[in-house]
Design a protein around this motif. Structure first.
Motif, mmCIF file in Angstrom:
data_model
loop_
_atom_site.group_PDB
_atom_site.id
_atom_site.type_symbol
_atom_site.label_atom_id
_atom_site.label_comp_id
_atom_site.label_asym_id
_atom_site.label_seq_id
_atom_site.Cartn_x
_atom_site.Cartn_y
_atom_site.Cartn_z
ATOM 1 N N HIS A 1 0.782 -1.287 0.025
ATOM 2 C CA HIS A 1 -0.067 0.550 0.009
ATOM 3 C C HIS A 1 1.190 1.433 -0.066
ATOM 4 O O HIS A 1 1.829 1.545 0.699
ATOM 5 N N ARG A 2 0.655 2.429 -1.483
ATOM 6 C CA ARG A 2 1.429 3.106 -1.789
ATOM 7 C C ARG A 2 2.976 2.813 -0.959
ATOM 8 O O ARG A 2 3.778 3.986 -0.388
ATOM 9 N N LYS A 3 3.382 2.002 -0.660
ATOM 10 C CA LYS A 3 5.154 1.561 -0.986
ATOM 11 C C LYS A 3 4.974 1.129 -2.588
ATOM 12 O O LYS A 3 4.906 1.065 -2.564
ATOM 13 N N PRO A 4 6.995 1.037 -2.315
ATOM 14 C CA PRO A 4 7.744 0.885 -3.119
ATOM 15 C C PRO A 4 7.283 -0.554 -3.266
ATOM 16 O O PRO A 4 7.330 -1.151 -2.441
ATOM 17 N N LYS A 5 7.037 -1.234 -4.927
ATOM 18 C CA LYS A 5 6.641 -2.557 -4.893
ATOM 19 C C LYS A 5 8.557 -3.220 -4.230
ATOM 20 O O LYS A 5 9.934 -2.390 -4.189
ATOM 21 N N HIS A 6 8.585 -5.103 -4.366
ATOM 22 C CA HIS A 6 8.915 -5.511 -3.871
ATOM 23 C C HIS A 6 9.364 -6.705 -4.319
ATOM 24 O O HIS A 6 8.260 -7.607 -5.099
ATOM 25 N N ARG A 7 10.428 -6.165 -5.202
ATOM 26 C CA ARG A 7 10.947 -7.481 -5.949
ATOM 27 C C ARG A 7 11.378 -9.185 -5.251
ATOM 28 O O ARG A 7 11.045 -9.712 -4.726
ATOM 29 N N LEU A 8 9.715 -10.082 -5.613
ATOM 30 C CA LEU A 8 9.573 -11.265 -5.506
ATOM 31 C C LEU A 8 10.100 -12.325 -6.517
ATOM 32 O O LEU A 8 10.676 -13.045 -5.599
ATOM 33 N N LEU A 9 10.324 -11.847 -7.414
ATOM 34 C CA LEU A 9 11.031 -12.261 -8.362
ATOM 35 C C LEU A 9 11.754 -11.966 -9.720
ATOM 36 O O LEU A 9 11.252 -11.047 -9.795
ATOM 37 N N GLU A 10 12.680 -12.409 -10.084
ATOM 38 C CA GLU A 10 13.412 -12.239 -11.610
ATOM 39 C C GLU A 10 14.264 -13.405 -12.186
ATOM 40 O O GLU A 10 14.489 -14.186 -11.971
ATOM 41 N N ARG A 11 13.421 -13.460 -13.719
ATOM 42 C CA ARG A 11 13.902 -15.083 -13.995
ATOM 43 C C ARG A 11 14.338 -14.204 -15.278
ATOM 44 O O ARG A 11 13.539 -13.242 -16.211
ATOM 45 N N GLU A 12 15.363 -14.702 -16.112
ATOM 46 C CA GLU A 12 16.365 -14.317 -17.870
ATOM 47 C C GLU A 12 16.233 -15.794 -17.987
ATOM 48 O O GLU A 12 15.894 -16.633 -17.695
ATOM 49 N N LEU A 13 15.077 -15.660 -19.754
ATOM 50 C CA LEU A 13 15.467 -16.450 -20.784
ATOM 51 C C LEU A 13 15.461 -16.863 -22.237
ATOM 52 O O LEU A 13 15.341 -15.624 -22.793
ATOM 53 N N THR A 14 16.564 -17.414 -22.065
ATOM 54 C CA THR A 14 16.789 -17.602 -24.176
ATOM 55 C C THR A 14 16.225 -19.048 -24.397
ATOM 56 O O THR A 14 17.241 -19.372 -24.427
ATOM 57 N N ALA A 15 15.739 -18.546 -25.307
ATOM 58 C CA ALA A 15 15.164 -19.560 -25.609
ATOM 59 C C ALA A 15 14.752 -19.486 -27.855
ATOM 60 O O ALA A 15 14.370 -18.638 -27.710
ATOM 61 N N CYS A 16 15.072 -20.995 -27.992
ATOM 62 C CA CYS A 16 14.391 -20.757 -29.853
ATOM 63 C C CYS A 16 12.888 -20.898 -29.048
ATOM 64 O O CYS A 16 12.506 -22.047 -29.297
ATOM 65 N N VAL A 17 12.362 -19.723 -29.713
ATOM 66 C CA VAL A 17 10.743 -19.534 -29.538
ATOM 67 C C VAL A 17 9.873 -19.714 -30.574
ATOM 68 O O VAL A 17 10.717 -18.771 -31.430
ATOM 69 N N ASP A 18 8.593 -19.572 -30.677
ATOM 70 C CA ASP A 18 7.548 -19.562 -31.766
ATOM 71 C C ASP A 18 6.682 -19.016 -31.003
ATOM 72 O O ASP A 18 5.821 -19.004 -29.759
#
Length: 166
Positions: free
Chosen positions: A56-73
């Protein structure tokens, strides 16, 4: 006589096969025509997904950050997003398109009922923001995706996953 009977059966079989093929292709075309979402180039894509808790009216709290590189459509997963079925009491709304943005007022997602905005920058770049405001822990999930090249001959379907949790 068996030759004539065999010929009639073969002709009937060919007609049935042609009719089945026509029905299948018409159904496939109808399903393809139903998708009114964005399309993207298949290739090697880089995705960054973040999940933040919004206090509530406070900065966001990062729960998760994930990076992925993949061959996709990515068009395949967009079709799944746009076909989001109703789940229990959660009924998905149809997306509204304005310029380069697709907005779902309500979409049934793994997080629950979310509002979703997909912004298409090009056929090689988009962002997807999902906001869950119900419940005791409002959350915002952001996916930033961009194509970085073609898939190599020996490219795996997904590689380079990196997860950061805070």
């Amino acid at each position: 006589m068996t030759t004539g009977r065999h010929s009639i059966l073969a002709t009937s079989f060919v007609r049935c096969a042609a009719l089945a093929l026509l029905i299948t292709s018409t159904t496939t075309m109808a399903k393809a025509d139903e998708f009114q979402g964005p399309t993207f180039r298949k290739g090697l894509w880089h995705f960054v997904r973040t999940l933040d808790m919004v206090a509530h009216r406070k900065p966001k709290h990062r729960l998760l950050e994930r990076e992925l590189t993949a061959c996709v459509d990515p068009t395949v997963s967009m079709k799944a997003t746009f076909a989001s079925p109703s789940v229990g009491s959660c009924v998905s709304a149809r997306p509204e398109k304005k310029n380069n943005q697709y907005t779902f007022a309500n979409r049934c997602d793994f997080m629950g009922p979310v509002s979703t905005v997909i912004t298409v920058h090009s056929e090689e770049s988009y962002t997807e923001q999902n906001e869950l405001s119900e419940g005791q822990m409002p959350r915002v999930e952001l996916v930033v995706a961009h194509r970085i090249g073609d898939c190599g001959a020996g490219a795996e379907q997904s590689s380079g996953a990196k997860t950061l949790s805070h």
